[in-house]
Design an enzyme around this catalytic site. Sequence first.
Site, PDB file in Angstrom:
ATOM      1  N   CYS A  68     -26.935 -92.954   4.841  1.00 30.98           N
ATOM      2  CA  CYS A  68     -27.172 -91.884   5.811  1.00 30.98           C
ATOM      3  C   CYS A  68     -28.265 -90.944   5.321  1.00 30.98           C
ATOM      4  CB  CYS A  68     -25.872 -91.115   6.061  1.00 30.98           C
ATOM      5  SG  CYS A  68     -25.996 -89.822   7.323  1.00 30.98           S
ATOM      6  N   CYS A  86     -17.035 -90.930   7.100  1.00 34.41           N
ATOM      7  CA  CYS A  86     -16.927 -90.059   8.271  1.00 34.41           C
ATOM      8  C   CYS A  86     -16.704 -90.823   9.568  1.00 34.41           C
ATOM      9  CB  CYS A  86     -18.163 -89.176   8.382  1.00 34.41           C
ATOM     10  SG  CYS A  86     -19.676 -90.032   8.876  1.00 34.41           S
TER      11      CYS A  86
END
Length: 362
Positions: free
Chosen positions: A101, A197
């Site tokens: 990410c 997440c």
Amino acid sequence: MKVLAAMSGGVDSAVAAARAHEAGQEVTGVHLALSRNPASYRSGARGCCTIEDSNDARRAADVIGIPFYVWDLSERFHADVVEDFVEEYAAGRTPNPCLRCNEKIKFAAVLDRALALGFDAVATGHYAQLVDGPAGSELHRSVDEGKDQSYVLGVLSAEQVARAVFPLGGSRKSEVRVEARERGLAVADKPDSHDICFISDGDTGGWLAERLAERELAHAGAIVDETGERLGDHEGSYRFTVGQRRGLRIGTPAPDGKPRYVLDIEPVSGTVTVGPRDSLAVSSLSAGRPVWCGAAPTGSSLEGTVQLRAHGAEHRASVTWGTDALAVSFHEPAEGVAPGQAVVVYDGSRVVGSATITATAR
């Protein structure tokens, strides 16, 4: 300097934005919407992908007194992080989605858009330091060893490091929370995010099972020992990672009565090899796609340290490299090293660069 502050909705990114603003920089806050359906990702205060987090970030920006926007990067996040995560597990490798990410979203998609809009840099709440070196900006460890996030930033290129701002690198987490309270930020006591997440309930194996089954990649297979003797069966090799001890579900105990660990994963046949802890010891590794976090090191070798996971130990090692590959020879054996992980190279506190592990040798 015009700075775009990535605000996740947590205390770290809020204080980072406040510090950048207080330092006289022209700061604009942005929250990254990473899912079109926030309920499909982690809920509550455990992640950074929810409507709640977006609202927390907006309130923090109001308190700080900076403009605030929400950017929809859900398609890019799904392609570059979520799908990459699935593909890596299907191939028998162990990825780090937070690292991916940072590489693909926060310091590629976001930075590219920020520069196009006239911003000079991107600020985040990562615990890492930037130091002016003789050849330009250098990435270094945070002063808070327990919160240091330099490992997950090891994928940044020299150009990205030069455009980054890490206001928290010289602080400890306890100090940041106190400062948030003093600034009147409601997120001062918000729990840290953890786990992955985009997996709503934290069940990585179950989440992968659904997606791999849909793509007919979820193959059952055998669990064998180092001699090839079949010890049991499993529902999918994606449920295992090198170094794993729990959840093996092997009915036959080891001859010495000691625990077994996952030593190797062969995704084509689905074979998972297990054995004693001693067999986890790795003396060297090879890695591909090296990225230098600052000026490329001179020569072709370095005596330094490497880190193999986000909060793992440092290992003293000899590191050599070429154009497209990097090799590490450990001074003392390392355990639980899996293809797909990132190896991050340090020279003292400085992050030299990183590469993706492709193979290990025992």
